[in-house]
Design a protein around this motif. Structure first.
Motif, mmCIF file in Angstrom:
data_model
loop_
_atom_site.group_PDB
_atom_site.id
_atom_site.type_symbol
_atom_site.label_atom_id
_atom_site.label_comp_id
_atom_site.label_asym_id
_atom_site.label_seq_id
_atom_site.Cartn_x
_atom_site.Cartn_y
_atom_site.Cartn_z
ATOM 1 N N ASN A 142 0.789 -1.233 0.000
ATOM 2 C CA ASN A 142 0.000 0.000 0.000
ATOM 3 C C ASN A 142 0.822 1.284 0.000
ATOM 4 N N VAL A 143 2.128 1.212 0.046
ATOM 5 C CA VAL A 143 2.945 2.422 -0.024
ATOM 6 C C VAL A 143 3.388 2.589 -1.476
ATOM 7 N N ARG A 144 2.876 3.652 -2.126
ATOM 8 C CA ARG A 144 3.216 3.876 -3.538
ATOM 9 C C ARG A 144 4.534 4.603 -3.693
ATOM 10 N N LEU B 194 9.203 10.775 7.617
ATOM 11 C CA LEU B 194 8.949 10.244 6.279
ATOM 12 C C LEU B 194 7.581 10.674 5.818
ATOM 13 N N ARG B 195 7.461 10.956 4.535
ATOM 14 C CA ARG B 195 6.158 11.155 3.920
ATOM 15 C C ARG B 195 5.959 9.974 2.982
ATOM 16 N N ALA C 200 -0.929 0.848 7.320
ATOM 17 C CA ALA C 200 0.240 1.162 6.492
ATOM 18 C C ALA C 200 1.215 2.057 7.248
ATOM 19 N N ILE C 201 0.697 3.082 7.911
ATOM 20 C CA ILE C 201 1.549 3.982 8.692
ATOM 21 C C ILE C 201 2.262 3.213 9.801
ATOM 22 N N VAL D 188 10.252 8.490 15.335
ATOM 23 C CA VAL D 188 9.907 8.255 13.937
ATOM 24 C C VAL D 188 8.502 8.806 13.684
ATOM 25 N N HIS D 189 8.405 9.731 12.729
ATOM 26 C CA HIS D 189 7.123 10.342 12.374
ATOM 27 C C HIS D 189 6.830 10.006 10.919
ATOM 28 N N VAL D 190 5.636 9.493 10.657
ATOM 29 C CA VAL D 190 5.230 9.135 9.300
ATOM 30 C C VAL D 190 4.028 9.986 8.906
ATOM 31 N N GLU D 191 4.164 10.715 7.809
ATOM 32 C CA GLU D 191 3.082 11.565 7.304
ATOM 33 C C GLU D 191 2.486 10.914 6.062
ATOM 34 N N PRO D 192 1.193 10.634 6.046
ATOM 35 C CA PRO D 192 0.578 10.058 4.841
ATOM 36 C C PRO D 192 0.139 11.140 3.859
#
Length: 82
Positions: free
Chosen positions: A3-5, A25-26, A41-42, A59-63
């Motif tokens: 699911n991560v494009r 991360l974005r 997914a995140i 760790v920060h993940v931005e969708p």
């Protein structure tokens, strides 16, 4: 990762006043994902990156999720770091 494009952004830094590593991360996600799938997914990205980052790193993940298939996910929604 499922699911991560795309991963259009990765930034590494240290917290102000400390030496704690910060990884941001974005990730581009498909627009058809349900909210549950976005959260999953995140979580998977965050877990994978935390295993590769220095111990104790934040760790920060931005969708980024586009409104439709014609719009690149990188062009929409979250631009918090810019």
């Amino acid at each position: 990762m499922r699911n991560v494009r795309t991963v259009p952004l990765v930034r590494l830094a240290h917290e102000d006043g400390t030496e704690r590593a910060v990884v941001v991360l974005r990730v581009g996600l498909p627009p058809a994902l349900s909210l549950t799938d976005v959260v999953t997914a995140i979580a998977h990205v965050q877990l994978t990156v935390s295993r590769l980052a220095p111990p104790g790193a934040a760790v920060h993940v931005e969708p980024d999720v586009a409104a439709d298939e014609a719009t690149p996910t990188e062009a929409i929604v979250i631009r918090a770091l810019e």
